[in-house]
Design a protein around this motif. Structure first.
Motif, PDB file in Angstrom:
ATOM      1  N   ASP A   1     -55.577  28.272  -8.411  1.00 54.20           N
ATOM      2  CA  ASP A   1     -54.899  29.000  -9.479  1.00 54.20           C
ATOM      3  C   ASP A   1     -54.768  30.462  -9.088  1.00 54.20           C
ATOM      4  O   ASP A   1     -55.781  31.162  -8.975  1.00 54.20           O
ATOM      5  N   SER A   2     -53.553  30.924  -8.861  1.00 57.38           N
ATOM      6  CA  SER A   2     -53.287  32.317  -8.493  1.00 57.38           C
ATOM      7  C   SER A   2     -54.143  32.772  -7.311  1.00 57.38           C
ATOM      8  O   SER A   2     -54.705  33.856  -7.319  1.00 57.38           O
ATOM      9  N   GLY A   3     -54.269  31.919  -6.319  1.00 56.02           N
ATOM     10  CA  GLY A   3     -55.029  32.264  -5.121  1.00 56.02           C
ATOM     11  C   GLY A   3     -56.524  32.050  -5.225  1.00 56.02           C
ATOM     12  O   GLY A   3     -57.238  32.212  -4.249  1.00 56.02           O
ATOM     13  N   ALA A   4     -57.024  31.691  -6.399  1.00 59.18           N
ATOM     14  CA  ALA A   4     -58.459  31.447  -6.586  1.00 59.18           C
ATOM     15  C   ALA A   4     -58.716  29.941  -6.555  1.00 59.18           C
ATOM     16  O   ALA A   4     -58.096  29.181  -7.293  1.00 59.18           O
ATOM     17  N   LEU A   5     -59.626  29.541  -5.688  1.00 59.55           N
ATOM     18  CA  LEU A   5     -59.939  28.128  -5.527  1.00 59.55           C
ATOM     19  C   LEU A   5     -61.156  27.769  -6.374  1.00 59.55           C
ATOM     20  O   LEU A   5     -62.143  28.502  -6.403  1.00 59.55           O
ATOM     21  N   HIS A   6     -61.064  26.641  -7.083  1.00 52.74           N
ATOM     22  CA  HIS A   6     -62.153  26.160  -7.927  1.00 52.74           C
ATOM     23  C   HIS A   6     -62.421  24.689  -7.629  1.00 52.74           C
ATOM     24  O   HIS A   6     -61.529  23.970  -7.180  1.00 52.74           O
ATOM     25  N   VAL A   7     -63.641  24.263  -7.909  1.00 51.82           N
ATOM     26  CA  VAL A   7     -64.031  22.862  -7.774  1.00 51.82           C
ATOM     27  C   VAL A   7     -64.550  22.388  -9.124  1.00 51.82           C
ATOM     28  O   VAL A   7     -65.197  23.146  -9.858  1.00 51.82           O
TER      29      VAL A   7
ATOM     30  N   GLY B   1     -61.416  25.899  12.967  1.00 53.18           N
ATOM     31  CA  GLY B   1     -60.067  26.446  13.057  1.00 53.18           C
ATOM     32  C   GLY B   1     -59.176  25.880  11.966  1.00 53.18           C
ATOM     33  O   GLY B   1     -59.497  24.864  11.339  1.00 53.18           O
ATOM     34  N   LYS B   2     -58.046  26.522  11.760  1.00 52.32           N
ATOM     35  CA  LYS B   2     -57.136  26.113  10.686  1.00 52.32           C
ATOM     36  C   LYS B   2     -56.638  24.679  10.878  1.00 52.32           C
ATOM     37  O   LYS B   2     -56.658  23.884   9.938  1.00 52.32           O
TER      38      LYS B   2
ATOM     39  N   MET C   1     -59.153  17.633   8.832  1.00 51.81           N
ATOM     40  CA  MET C   1     -60.348  17.089   8.194  1.00 51.81           C
ATOM     41  C   MET C   1     -60.098  16.841   6.710  1.00 51.81           C
ATOM     42  O   MET C   1     -60.453  15.792   6.174  1.00 51.81           O
ATOM     43  N   LEU C   2     -59.471  17.799   6.033  1.00 47.42           N
ATOM     44  CA  LEU C   2     -59.254  17.665   4.594  1.00 47.42           C
ATOM     45  C   LEU C   2     -58.171  16.652   4.261  1.00 47.42           C
ATOM     46  O   LEU C   2     -58.271  15.940   3.249  1.00 47.42           O
ATOM     47  N   VAL C   3     -57.137  16.538   5.086  1.00 46.89           N
ATOM     48  CA  VAL C   3     -56.117  15.503   4.864  1.00 46.89           C
ATOM     49  C   VAL C   3     -56.767  14.128   4.971  1.00 46.89           C
ATOM     50  O   VAL C   3     -56.526  13.244   4.149  1.00 46.89           O
ATOM     51  N   ALA C   4     -57.612  13.935   5.973  1.00 51.54           N
ATOM     52  CA  ALA C   4     -58.290  12.649   6.152  1.00 51.54           C
ATOM     53  C   ALA C   4     -59.218  12.327   4.984  1.00 51.54           C
ATOM     54  O   ALA C   4     -59.471  11.157   4.688  1.00 51.54           O
TER      55      ALA C   4
ATOM     56  N   VAL D   1     -50.160  18.153   3.054  1.00 51.45           N
ATOM     57  CA  VAL D   1     -50.496  19.099   4.119  1.00 51.45           C
ATOM     58  C   VAL D   1     -50.263  20.532   3.641  1.00 51.45           C
ATOM     59  O   VAL D   1     -51.066  21.428   3.915  1.00 51.45           O
ATOM     60  N   GLY D   2     -49.182  20.769   2.903  1.00 56.12           N
ATOM     61  CA  GLY D   2     -48.912  22.112   2.377  1.00 56.12           C
ATOM     62  C   GLY D   2     -49.975  22.595   1.414  1.00 56.12           C
ATOM     63  O   GLY D   2     -50.429  23.741   1.488  1.00 56.12           O
ATOM     64  N   VAL D   3     -50.403  21.723   0.506  1.00 53.63           N
ATOM     65  CA  VAL D   3     -51.444  22.087  -0.459  1.00 53.63           C
ATOM     66  C   VAL D   3     -52.755  22.367   0.271  1.00 53.63           C
ATOM     67  O   VAL D   3     -53.445  23.352  -0.015  1.00 53.63           O
ATOM     68  N   ILE D   4     -53.084  21.532   1.233  1.00 54.15           N
ATOM     69  CA  ILE D   4     -54.331  21.733   1.974  1.00 54.15           C
ATOM     70  C   ILE D   4     -54.265  23.000   2.818  1.00 54.15           C
ATOM     71  O   ILE D   4     -55.257  23.722   2.939  1.00 54.15           O
ATOM     72  N   ALA D   5     -53.101  23.322   3.371  1.00 50.85           N
ATOM     73  CA  ALA D   5     -52.959  24.587   4.113  1.00 50.85           C
ATOM     74  C   ALA D   5     -53.223  25.769   3.187  1.00 50.85           C
ATOM     75  O   ALA D   5     -53.866  26.750   3.587  1.00 50.85           O
ATOM     76  N   ASP D   6     -52.769  25.689   1.939  1.00 51.87           N
ATOM     77  CA  ASP D   6     -53.048  26.753   0.960  1.00 51.87           C
ATOM     78  C   ASP D   6     -54.548  26.839   0.671  1.00 51.87           C
ATOM     79  O   ASP D   6     -55.101  27.935   0.543  1.00 51.87           O
ATOM     80  N   ILE D   7     -55.200  25.689   0.558  1.00 51.61           N
ATOM     81  CA  ILE D   7     -56.645  25.665   0.312  1.00 51.61           C
ATOM     82  C   ILE D   7     -57.385  26.319   1.470  1.00 51.61           C
ATOM     83  O   ILE D   7     -58.268  27.158   1.270  1.00 51.61           O
TER      84      ILE D   7
END
Length: 131
Positions: free
Chosen positions: A20-26, A65-66, A72-75, A91-97
């Motif tokens: 959300d607006s650059g802030a990652l939450h779990v 590395g990126k 790893m996260l896609v898998a 892949v786009g969402v995970i790249a943002d994460i």
């Protein structure tokens, strides 16, 4: 180990991430793995780092590395990673994460000594309250 050290564990299986607006939450989801549904003090907490876990004889962290982080996260993304029509979006969402937080390998022995590595860089020195 984390629960025994007094930390809140959201799940040992699945958790939901939101950006959300650059802030990652779990946030905890109803599927808590072997823990079952566990009560938590907070529904959603800031996420500063993601770890790939590795059992080891000594504790340590290594930055990933990126490209390795994204792979790893896609898998690890259940359900959506098997749909070829959603692959580019995933892949786009995970790249943002990966851009929003550090991704590291966490090597740990079977004792709570690794917790100091996790909480060592929390913002303004506050204790990490969910792992």
């Amino acid at each position: 180990l984390s629960q025994a050290a007094g930390y809140t564990v959201l799940s040992d299986d699945l958790n939901a991430l939101s950006l959300d607006s650059g802030a990652l939450h779990v946030a905890q989801v109803p599927f808590a793995g072997d823990l079952g549904r566990v009560a938590t003090r907070c529904v959603r907490v800031p996420l500063r780092r993601i770890f790939r876990l590795k059992q080891a004889k000594v504790h340590g962290t290594t930055p990933l590395g990126k490209a390795e982080s994204i792979a790893m996260l896609v898998a690890a993304a259940p359900f959506v990673n098997s749909d070829p029509h959603r692959a580019d979006t995933l892949v786009g969402v995970i790249a943002d994460i990966v851009t929003s937080c550090r991704v590291e390998s966490l090597c740990f022995a079977k004792d709570v000594g690794f917790m100091s590595l996790i909480s060592s860089d929390s913002a303004q020195g506050e204790r990490v309250d969910a792992v």
